[in-house]
Scaffold this active site. Structure first.
Site, PDB file in Angstrom:
ATOM      1  N   ASP A   9       0.824  -1.210   0.000  1.00  0.00           N
ATOM      2  CA  ASP A   9       0.000   0.000   0.000  1.00  0.00           C
ATOM      3  C   ASP A   9       0.861   1.264   0.000  1.00  0.00           C
ATOM      4  OD1 ASP A   9      -2.405   1.357  -0.031  1.00  0.00           O
ATOM      5  OD2 ASP A   9      -2.725   1.224   2.127  1.00  0.00           O
TER       6      ASP A   9
ATOM      7  N   ARG B 283       0.123   7.696  -2.683  1.00  0.00           N
ATOM      8  CA  ARG B 283       0.655   8.775  -1.836  1.00  0.00           C
ATOM      9  C   ARG B 283       2.130   9.027  -2.106  1.00  0.00           C
ATOM     10  NH1 ARG B 283      -1.450   6.114   3.433  1.00  0.00           N
ATOM     11  NH2 ARG B 283      -1.898   4.488   1.910  1.00  0.00           N
TER      12      ARG B 283
ATOM     13  N   HIS C  39       2.612   3.310  -9.049  1.00  0.00           N
ATOM     14  CA  HIS C  39       2.436   1.876  -9.308  1.00  0.00           C
ATOM     15  C   HIS C  39       3.641   1.311 -10.057  1.00  0.00           C
ATOM     16  CE1 HIS C  39      -1.469   2.197  -7.604  1.00  0.00           C
ATOM     17  NE2 HIS C  39      -2.002   2.876  -8.603  1.00  0.00           N
TER      18      HIS C  39
ATOM     19  N   SER D 210      -7.416  -5.307  -5.395  1.00  0.00           N
ATOM     20  CA  SER D 210      -8.569  -5.858  -4.679  1.00  0.00           C
ATOM     21  C   SER D 210      -9.816  -5.720  -5.549  1.00  0.00           C
ATOM     22  CB  SER D 210      -8.779  -5.121  -3.354  1.00  0.00           C
ATOM     23  OG  SER D 210      -9.411  -3.874  -3.575  1.00  0.00           O
TER      24      SER D 210
ATOM     25  N   TRP E 137     -11.729  -1.730  -8.362  1.00  0.00           N
ATOM     26  CA  TRP E 137     -12.408  -1.353  -9.622  1.00  0.00           C
ATOM     27  C   TRP E 137     -13.084   0.012  -9.498  1.00  0.00           C
ATOM     28  CZ3 TRP E 137     -10.984  -4.253 -13.563  1.00  0.00           C
ATOM     29  CH2 TRP E 137     -10.772  -5.619 -13.403  1.00  0.00           C
TER      30      TRP E 137
ATOM     31  N   LEU F  29      10.251 -20.969  -4.954  1.00  0.00           N
ATOM     32  CA  LEU F  29       9.428 -19.909  -4.355  1.00  0.00           C
ATOM     33  C   LEU F  29       8.064 -19.898  -5.045  1.00  0.00           C
ATOM     34  CD1 LEU F  29       8.989 -17.306  -2.607  1.00  0.00           C
ATOM     35  CD2 LEU F  29       9.948 -16.008  -4.517  1.00  0.00           C
TER      36      LEU F  29
ATOM     37  N   GLU G 239       1.123 -13.354  12.201  1.00  0.00           N
ATOM     38  CA  GLU G 239       1.751 -12.208  12.877  1.00  0.00           C
ATOM     39  C   GLU G 239       1.708 -11.005  11.933  1.00  0.00           C
ATOM     40  OE1 GLU G 239       2.784 -12.270  16.039  1.00  0.00           O
ATOM     41  OE2 GLU G 239       2.168 -14.370  16.148  1.00  0.00           O
TER      42      GLU G 239
HETATM   43  C1  IPE Z   1      -5.483  -2.692  -0.375  1.00  0.00           C
HETATM   44  O1  IPE Z   1      -5.136  -1.354  -0.508  1.00  0.00           O
HETATM   45  C2  IPE Z   1      -5.446  -3.365  -1.712  1.00  0.00           C
HETATM   46  C3  IPE Z   1      -4.132  -3.532  -2.309  1.00  0.00           C
HETATM   47  C4  IPE Z   1      -2.996  -3.239  -1.755  1.00  0.00           C
HETATM   48  C5  IPE Z   1      -4.137  -4.103  -3.629  1.00  0.00           C
HETATM   49  P1  IPE Z   1      -6.246  -0.229  -0.665  1.00  0.00           P
HETATM   50  O2  IPE Z   1      -5.512   1.049  -0.789  1.00  0.00           O
HETATM   51  O3  IPE Z   1      -7.188  -0.581  -1.741  1.00  0.00           O
HETATM   52  O4  IPE Z   1      -7.015  -0.341   0.727  1.00  0.00           O
HETATM   53  P2  IPE Z   1      -7.799   0.756   1.554  1.00  0.00           P
HETATM   54  O5  IPE Z   1      -8.803   1.374   0.628  1.00  0.00           O
HETATM   55  O6  IPE Z   1      -6.800   1.752   2.044  1.00  0.00           O
HETATM   56  O7  IPE Z   1      -8.407  -0.001   2.682  1.00  0.00           O
HETATM   57  C1  IPE Z   2      -1.490   0.196  -3.434  1.00  0.00           C
HETATM   58  O1  IPE Z   2      -1.278   1.565  -3.443  1.00  0.00           O
HETATM   59  C2  IPE Z   2      -1.665  -0.383  -4.828  1.00  0.00           C
HETATM   60  C3  IPE Z   2      -3.062  -0.734  -5.152  1.00  0.00           C
HETATM   61  C4  IPE Z   2      -4.074  -0.704  -4.324  1.00  0.00           C
HETATM   62  C5  IPE Z   2      -3.316  -1.150  -6.511  1.00  0.00           C
HETATM   63  P1  IPE Z   2      -2.467   2.593  -3.498  1.00  0.00           P
HETATM   64  O2  IPE Z   2      -2.788   2.874  -4.911  1.00  0.00           O
HETATM   65  O3  IPE Z   2      -3.595   2.130  -2.656  1.00  0.00           O
HETATM   66  O4  IPE Z   2      -1.800   3.871  -2.834  1.00  0.00           O
HETATM   67  P2  IPE Z   2      -2.460   4.881  -1.819  1.00  0.00           P
HETATM   68  O5  IPE Z   2      -2.978   4.070  -0.672  1.00  0.00           O
HETATM   69  O6  IPE Z   2      -3.551   5.580  -2.548  1.00  0.00           O
HETATM   70  O7  IPE Z   2      -1.358   5.784  -1.411  1.00  0.00           O
HETATM   71 MG    MG Z   3      -4.083   2.363  -0.696  1.00  0.00          MG
END
Ligand code: IPE
Ligand code: IPE
Ligand code: MG
Length: 235
Positions: A15, A19, A32, A60, A64, A126, A202
């Site tokens: 995640d 940002r 990304h 996730s 979408w 792996l 964990e």
């Molecule tokens: C979780 O991150 C999904 C992935 C890392 C693919 P999100 O950015 O979608 O989750 P929320 O919205 O912060 O919970």
């Molecule tokens: C995780 O990073 C990657 C995916 C969910 C595809 P984010 O795209 O959720 O990045 P933030 O959380 O908006 O910073």
């Molecule tokens: Mg995110």
């Protein structure tokens, strides 16, 4: 008892790509792209430390909801990643798995995933498990439907439904539960990831955004894991 050994299965909620990019005045997709480099480092760290299963939450079923430009960019990035990494995976002994509803992905992504999974099917060094269009709740519902069908058809008795039977109906059938879950970007939530499988995992959360996640951060997470006392409900 303190764990002290290397986790067999590490799962990661990657995640903070958006940002990370925003902080630099870049479009989210640049985040990304940088995140894909972090995946390479993470895979290498697993090969170096002997982690046998690495599950990455890449997209996730809720993702979408994002703007079409971002969703399409992510799908293109997936395709590019698989094209670029295919031969290396075959060579390095990495077996690719996919969890999530594959049929809802763009046809080219489905084909590519299936092709690389088939090409790496005999690898064992792996196991790289990509969660794409994945939802823990949907996975559980699909397992319940599959069991219900067998009960209705007389192939399975209600009394014979056990955690093991249930486990075998999940996308992760045959894959041990994660020992360690890493989430980057400091968020303290599961976001619909591996709801059944994380029961006794964990959890390690780091404030770093995913594109900044280095091998040293992975090693720090392993060290944190090794200092834990896992009791599984015992004493
Ligand atoms: C979780 O991150 C999904 C992935 C890392 C693919 P999100 O950015 O979608 O989750 P929320 O919205 O912060 O919970
Ligand atoms: C995780 O990073 C990657 C995916 C969910 C595809 P984010 O795209 O959720 O990045 P933030 O959380 O908006 O910073
Ligand atoms: Mg995110």
């Amino acid at each position: 008892m303190i764990v002290s050994e290397t986790p067999k299965h590490v799962a990661v909620i990657m995640d903070g790509n958006g940002r990370w990019a925003q902080q630099r005045g870049l479009p989210r997709l640049a985040g990304h792209e940088a995140g894909a480099k972090a995946i390479e480092r993470c895979v290498q760290a697993c090969l170096d430390t002997g982690v046998e299963y690495l599950t990455l939450y890449a997209f996730s079923s809720e993702n979408w909801k994002r703007p079409a430009l971002e969703v399409n960019g992510l799908m293109l990035l997936l395709e590019k990643f698989l094209n670029q990494k295919r031969d290396e995976m075959v060579r390095e002994g990495i077996r690719l798995h996919h969890i999530g509803r594959r049929k809802e992905l763009p046809a080219v992504c489905q084909r590519k995933l299936e092709e690389v999974m088939a090409a790496t099917a005999s690898n064992t060094r792996l196991h790289l498990v990509l969660a794409i269009n994945y939802s823990g709740r949907t996975e559980i519902i699909d397992a319940v439907k599959s069991i219900s069908r067998d009960v209705a058809a007389g192939l399975l008795r209600e009394d014979d439904i056990t955690p093991e039977i249930f486990d075998a109906r999940l996308d992760t059938a045959g894959i041990p539960d994660p020992d360690l879950l890493i989430r980057t970007s400091g968020e303290m939530r599961i976001s619909n990831f591996l709801l059944w499988q994380l029961s006794y995992t964990e959890i390690h959360v780091t404030k770093k955004f995913w594109p900044e996640f280095e091998k040293a951060d992975f090693l720090a997470a392993l060290e944190d894991f090794q200092s834990r006392s896992r009791r599984f409900g015992g004493v």
